[in-house]
Design a protein around this motif. Structure first.
Motif, PDB file in Angstrom:
ATOM      1  N   SER A 188       3.408  -1.926  12.814  1.00  0.00           N
ATOM      2  CA  SER A 188       3.376  -3.178  12.078  1.00  0.00           C
ATOM      3  C   SER A 188       1.962  -3.500  11.612  1.00  0.00           C
ATOM      4  CB  SER A 188       3.913  -4.299  12.972  1.00  0.00           C
ATOM      5  OG  SER A 188       3.695  -5.549  12.396  1.00  0.00           O
ATOM      6  N   LYS A 189       1.012  -3.338  12.506  1.00  0.00           N
ATOM      7  CA  LYS A 189      -0.387  -3.619  12.174  1.00  0.00           C
ATOM      8  C   LYS A 189      -0.908  -2.628  11.125  1.00  0.00           C
ATOM      9  CE  LYS A 189      -3.206  -5.357  15.568  1.00  0.00           C
ATOM     10  NZ  LYS A 189      -4.078  -5.256  16.743  1.00  0.00           N
ATOM     11  N   LEU A 190      -0.592  -1.351  11.295  1.00  0.00           N
ATOM     12  CA  LEU A 190      -1.058  -0.317  10.377  1.00  0.00           C
ATOM     13  C   LEU A 190      -0.526  -0.523   8.961  1.00  0.00           C
ATOM     14  CD1 LEU A 190      -2.550   2.431  10.024  1.00  0.00           C
ATOM     15  CD2 LEU A 190      -0.369   3.518  10.517  1.00  0.00           C
ATOM     16  N   LEU A 191       0.745  -0.872   8.853  1.00  0.00           N
ATOM     17  CA  LEU A 191       1.376  -1.029   7.538  1.00  0.00           C
ATOM     18  C   LEU A 191       1.267  -2.444   6.982  1.00  0.00           C
ATOM     19  CD1 LEU A 191       4.609   1.046   8.109  1.00  0.00           C
ATOM     20  CD2 LEU A 191       2.506   1.760   6.978  1.00  0.00           C
ATOM     21  N   ASN A 192       0.722  -3.351   7.796  1.00  0.00           N
ATOM     22  CA  ASN A 192       0.603  -4.741   7.410  1.00  0.00           C
ATOM     23  C   ASN A 192       1.976  -5.342   7.069  1.00  0.00           C
ATOM     24  OD1 ASN A 192      -0.842  -7.105   7.007  1.00  0.00           O
ATOM     25  ND2 ASN A 192      -1.210  -6.676   4.856  1.00  0.00           N
ATOM     26  N   LEU A 193       2.943  -5.020   7.928  1.00  0.00           N
ATOM     27  CA  LEU A 193       4.304  -5.531   7.789  1.00  0.00           C
ATOM     28  C   LEU A 193       4.742  -6.142   9.118  1.00  0.00           C
ATOM     29  CD1 LEU A 193       5.975  -2.453   6.040  1.00  0.00           C
ATOM     30  CD2 LEU A 193       5.353  -4.612   4.966  1.00  0.00           C
TER      31      LEU A 193
ATOM     32  N   GLU B 238       1.896   4.373  -2.331  1.00  0.00           N
ATOM     33  CA  GLU B 238       0.824   5.358  -2.501  1.00  0.00           C
ATOM     34  C   GLU B 238      -0.458   4.899  -1.815  1.00  0.00           C
ATOM     35  OE1 GLU B 238       0.725   5.655  -6.766  1.00  0.00           O
ATOM     36  OE2 GLU B 238       1.937   7.484  -6.753  1.00  0.00           O
ATOM     37  N   LYS B 239      -0.782   3.623  -1.942  1.00  0.00           N
ATOM     38  CA  LYS B 239      -1.979   3.086  -1.297  1.00  0.00           C
ATOM     39  C   LYS B 239      -1.853   3.138   0.225  1.00  0.00           C
ATOM     40  CE  LYS B 239      -3.257   0.105  -5.137  1.00  0.00           C
ATOM     41  NZ  LYS B 239      -3.324  -1.263  -5.645  1.00  0.00           N
ATOM     42  N   LEU B 240      -0.670   2.831   0.736  1.00  0.00           N
ATOM     43  CA  LEU B 240      -0.456   2.895   2.174  1.00  0.00           C
ATOM     44  C   LEU B 240      -0.605   4.318   2.690  1.00  0.00           C
ATOM     45  CD1 LEU B 240       2.618   0.530   2.715  1.00  0.00           C
ATOM     46  CD2 LEU B 240       0.267   0.143   3.458  1.00  0.00           C
TER      47      LEU B 240
ATOM     48  N   LYS C  38       8.991  -3.668 -11.146  1.00  0.00           N
ATOM     49  CA  LYS C  38       9.006  -3.919  -9.707  1.00  0.00           C
ATOM     50  C   LYS C  38       8.995  -2.612  -8.929  1.00  0.00           C
ATOM     51  CE  LYS C  38      11.258  -8.425  -9.650  1.00  0.00           C
ATOM     52  NZ  LYS C  38      12.426  -9.193  -9.182  1.00  0.00           N
ATOM     53  N   LEU C  39       9.784  -1.651  -9.365  1.00  0.00           N
ATOM     54  CA  LEU C  39       9.807  -0.340  -8.709  1.00  0.00           C
ATOM     55  C   LEU C  39       8.450   0.353  -8.816  1.00  0.00           C
ATOM     56  CD1 LEU C  39      13.287   1.057  -9.741  1.00  0.00           C
ATOM     57  CD2 LEU C  39      12.510   0.498  -7.431  1.00  0.00           C
ATOM     58  N   TYR C  40       7.826   0.257  -9.963  1.00  0.00           N
ATOM     59  CA  TYR C  40       6.505   0.846 -10.160  1.00  0.00           C
ATOM     60  C   TYR C  40       5.478   0.204  -9.229  1.00  0.00           C
ATOM     61  CZ  TYR C  40       2.161   2.270 -12.387  1.00  0.00           C
ATOM     62  OH  TYR C  40       0.904   2.764 -12.608  1.00  0.00           O
ATOM     63  N   ASP C  41       5.523  -1.104  -9.107  1.00  0.00           N
ATOM     64  CA  ASP C  41       4.599  -1.809  -8.219  1.00  0.00           C
ATOM     65  C   ASP C  41       4.805  -1.393  -6.766  1.00  0.00           C
ATOM     66  OD1 ASP C  41       3.520  -3.127 -10.394  1.00  0.00           O
ATOM     67  OD2 ASP C  41       4.666  -4.984 -10.063  1.00  0.00           O
ATOM     68  N   LYS C  42       6.059  -1.250  -6.357  1.00  0.00           N
ATOM     69  CA  LYS C  42       6.346  -0.822  -4.991  1.00  0.00           C
ATOM     70  C   LYS C  42       5.867   0.610  -4.753  1.00  0.00           C
ATOM     71  CE  LYS C  42      10.191  -3.889  -4.073  1.00  0.00           C
ATOM     72  NZ  LYS C  42      11.568  -4.011  -3.573  1.00  0.00           N
ATOM     73  N   LEU C  43       6.037   1.461  -5.739  1.00  0.00           N
ATOM     74  CA  LEU C  43       5.572   2.835  -5.618  1.00  0.00           C
ATOM     75  C   LEU C  43       4.054   2.883  -5.475  1.00  0.00           C
ATOM     76  CD1 LEU C  43       6.126   5.858  -5.637  1.00  0.00           C
ATOM     77  CD2 LEU C  43       6.058   5.774  -8.127  1.00  0.00           C
ATOM     78  N   GLU C  44       3.351   2.088  -6.259  1.00  0.00           N
ATOM     79  CA  GLU C  44       1.897   2.024  -6.144  1.00  0.00           C
ATOM     80  C   GLU C  44       1.481   1.554  -4.753  1.00  0.00           C
ATOM     81  OE1 GLU C  44       0.406  -0.432  -9.354  1.00  0.00           O
ATOM     82  OE2 GLU C  44      -0.510   1.349 -10.232  1.00  0.00           O
ATOM     83  N   HIS C  45       2.193   0.561  -4.234  1.00  0.00           N
ATOM     84  CA  HIS C  45       1.891   0.047  -2.905  1.00  0.00           C
ATOM     85  C   HIS C  45       2.084   1.140  -1.851  1.00  0.00           C
ATOM     86  CE1 HIS C  45       1.485  -2.848   0.319  1.00  0.00           C
ATOM     87  NE2 HIS C  45       2.636  -2.438   0.810  1.00  0.00           N
TER      88      HIS C  45
ATOM     89  N   GLU D 165      -2.302   6.741   1.332  1.00  0.00           N
ATOM     90  CA  GLU D 165      -3.712   7.106   1.230  1.00  0.00           C
ATOM     91  C   GLU D 165      -4.501   6.497   2.388  1.00  0.00           C
ATOM     92  OE1 GLU D 165      -7.411   6.282  -1.755  1.00  0.00           O
ATOM     93  OE2 GLU D 165      -5.465   6.716  -2.643  1.00  0.00           O
ATOM     94  N   ARG D 166      -4.244   5.239   2.694  1.00  0.00           N
ATOM     95  CA  ARG D 166      -4.959   4.566   3.778  1.00  0.00           C
ATOM     96  C   ARG D 166      -4.655   5.226   5.120  1.00  0.00           C
ATOM     97  NH1 ARG D 166      -3.668  -1.547   4.626  1.00  0.00           N
ATOM     98  NH2 ARG D 166      -2.357  -0.828   6.308  1.00  0.00           N
ATOM     99  N   ILE D 167      -3.400   5.594   5.327  1.00  0.00           N
ATOM    100  CA  ILE D 167      -3.017   6.248   6.574  1.00  0.00           C
ATOM    101  C   ILE D 167      -3.681   7.616   6.685  1.00  0.00           C
ATOM    102  CG2 ILE D 167      -1.074   7.312   7.792  1.00  0.00           C
ATOM    103  CD1 ILE D 167       0.632   4.961   6.706  1.00  0.00           C
ATOM    104  N   SER D 168      -3.718   8.353   5.589  1.00  0.00           N
ATOM    105  CA  SER D 168      -4.294   9.701   5.635  1.00  0.00           C
ATOM    106  C   SER D 168      -5.807   9.668   5.793  1.00  0.00           C
ATOM    107  CB  SER D 168      -3.908  10.495   4.393  1.00  0.00           C
ATOM    108  OG  SER D 168      -4.502   9.939   3.250  1.00  0.00           O
ATOM    109  N   LEU D 169      -6.457   8.574   5.422  1.00  0.00           N
ATOM    110  CA  LEU D 169      -7.907   8.471   5.541  1.00  0.00           C
ATOM    111  C   LEU D 169      -8.376   7.957   6.898  1.00  0.00           C
ATOM    112  CD1 LEU D 169      -8.855   7.017   2.045  1.00  0.00           C
ATOM    113  CD2 LEU D 169      -9.075   9.374   2.827  1.00  0.00           C
ATOM    114  N   THR D 170      -7.461   7.535   7.742  1.00  0.00           N
ATOM    115  CA  THR D 170      -7.857   6.972   9.032  1.00  0.00           C
ATOM    116  C   THR D 170      -8.454   8.028   9.950  1.00  0.00           C
ATOM    117  OG1 THR D 170      -5.651   7.239   9.960  1.00  0.00           O
ATOM    118  CG2 THR D 170      -6.170   5.100   8.962  1.00  0.00           C
TER     119      THR D 170
END
Length: 59
Positions: free
Chosen positions: A47-52, A24-26, A15-22, A28-33
């Motif tokens: 909220s919109k940017l993080l999809n939360l 990392e993707k966030l 579960k921790l690994y999955d959250k860490l991957e998530h 990366e997405r923020i840095s590519l905007t």
């Protein structure tokens, strides 16, 4: 809370690994905007940017 067993530890590590991957993707997405990174966001934009949901961000 349940006592830690070997099997439970593996599940929690996954579960921790999955959250860490998530995260990392966030990141990366923020840095590519390519948007101005010195600009502050209001909670609705965050909220919109993080999809939360807003309540999730506040908790």
């Amino acid at each position: 809370m349940e006592p830690f067993t070997f099997d439970l530890t593996l599940i929690r590590m996954k579960k921790l690994y999955d959250k860490l991957e998530h995260l990392e993707k966030l990141i990366e997405r923020i840095s590519l905007t390519g948007e101005n990174q010195d600009e502050l966001l209001i909670i609705q934009e965050t909220s919109k940017l993080l999809n939360l949901s807003v309540s999730t961000i506040y908790s």
